[in-house]
Scaffold this active site. Structure first.
Site, PDB file in Angstrom:
ATOM      1  N   LYS A  35      -1.321  10.181   0.479  1.00 32.33           N
ATOM      2  CA  LYS A  35      -0.075  10.247  -0.151  1.00 32.33           C
ATOM      3  C   LYS A  35       0.948   9.496   0.919  1.00 32.33           C
ATOM      4  O   LYS A  35       2.232   9.646   1.034  1.00 32.33           O
ATOM      5  CB  LYS A  35       0.594  11.594  -0.401  1.00 32.33           C
ATOM      6  CG  LYS A  35      -0.255  12.375  -0.927  1.00 32.33           C
ATOM      7  CD  LYS A  35       0.116  13.731  -1.483  1.00 32.33           C
ATOM      8  CE  LYS A  35      -0.544  14.882  -2.101  1.00 32.33           C
ATOM      9  NZ  LYS A  35      -1.167  14.187  -3.433  1.00 32.33           N
ATOM     10  N   CYS A  36       0.521   8.238   1.243  1.00 32.48           N
ATOM     11  CA  CYS A  36       1.131   7.076   2.047  1.00 32.48           C
ATOM     12  C   CYS A  36       1.409   5.921   1.446  1.00 32.48           C
ATOM     13  O   CYS A  36       0.700   5.486   0.456  1.00 32.48           O
ATOM     14  CB  CYS A  36       0.368   7.049   3.330  1.00 32.48           C
ATOM     15  SG  CYS A  36       1.179   5.978   4.569  1.00 32.48           S
ATOM     16  N   GLY A  37       2.522   5.202   1.787  1.00 34.04           N
ATOM     17  CA  GLY A  37       2.686   3.877   1.328  1.00 34.04           C
ATOM     18  C   GLY A  37       1.526   3.036   1.588  1.00 34.04           C
ATOM     19  O   GLY A  37       1.367   2.085   0.620  1.00 34.04           O
TER      20      GLY A  37
END
Length: 161
Positions: A35-37
């Site tokens: 759930k990271c850029g």
């Protein structure tokens, strides 16, 4: 520990990843999060794995929830996410700590080898290990797996016998 091949990681789907079984092969080790850029880098990592696998390069993902709680899922949820969204087939470790008191011994060693600045400060730090089992190079999160800089470093590691 004298080389990367002295370490074992817990595997995402049970069992372990014995890095000693990969002795003599270059490795690309990456701390990951779902759930990271930077999560779309899974696509580039899979492309590297697919392209260079025949040249002995092994990509290993190490999911970690150490940065911004961006890997909150269970190992089963992480495996499903990586498979469903990015068709990941490279080896993945179980969710582990890459910083703090519970840091995996492998990441303690990588930081020792690379120096203070190589300590992961976010998700998707990349560590390239040569065939000799020593850290050859490391890259921050902003460095795309598909960048020219990474490709050249990988090719050097593959060619270095």
């Amino acid at each position: 520990m004298t080389s990367v091949y002295d370490f074992t990681l817990p595997a995402l789907e049970g069992g372990s990843i014995n890095l000693g079984a990969l002795r003599g092969k270059p490795l690309l080790i990456v701390n990951t999060a779902s759930k990271c850029g930077f999560t779309p880098q899974y696509e580039g990592l899979q492309a590297i794995w697919s392209f260079y696998r025949g040249s002995d390069l092994t990509v290993i993902g190490v999911p970690s929830n150490d940065f911004g709680d961006q890997e909150p899922g269970s190992d089963a949820e992480i495996a499903t996410f990586c498979s469903r969204n990015y068709s990941v087939t490279f080896p993945m470790a179980a969710r582990s700590h890459v910083r703090g008191d519970q840091t995996l011994p492998l990441f303690r060693w990588l930081t020792q080898e690379g120096g203070f600045l190589s300590r992961p400060r976010w998700n998707f730090y990349k560590y390239l290990v040569g065939r000799d089992g020593r850290l050859a190079n490391w890259f921050v999160s902003l460095t795309s797996p598909e960048s020219r800089r990474m490709r050249l470093a990988i090719e050097r590691a593959i060619l270095d016998h």
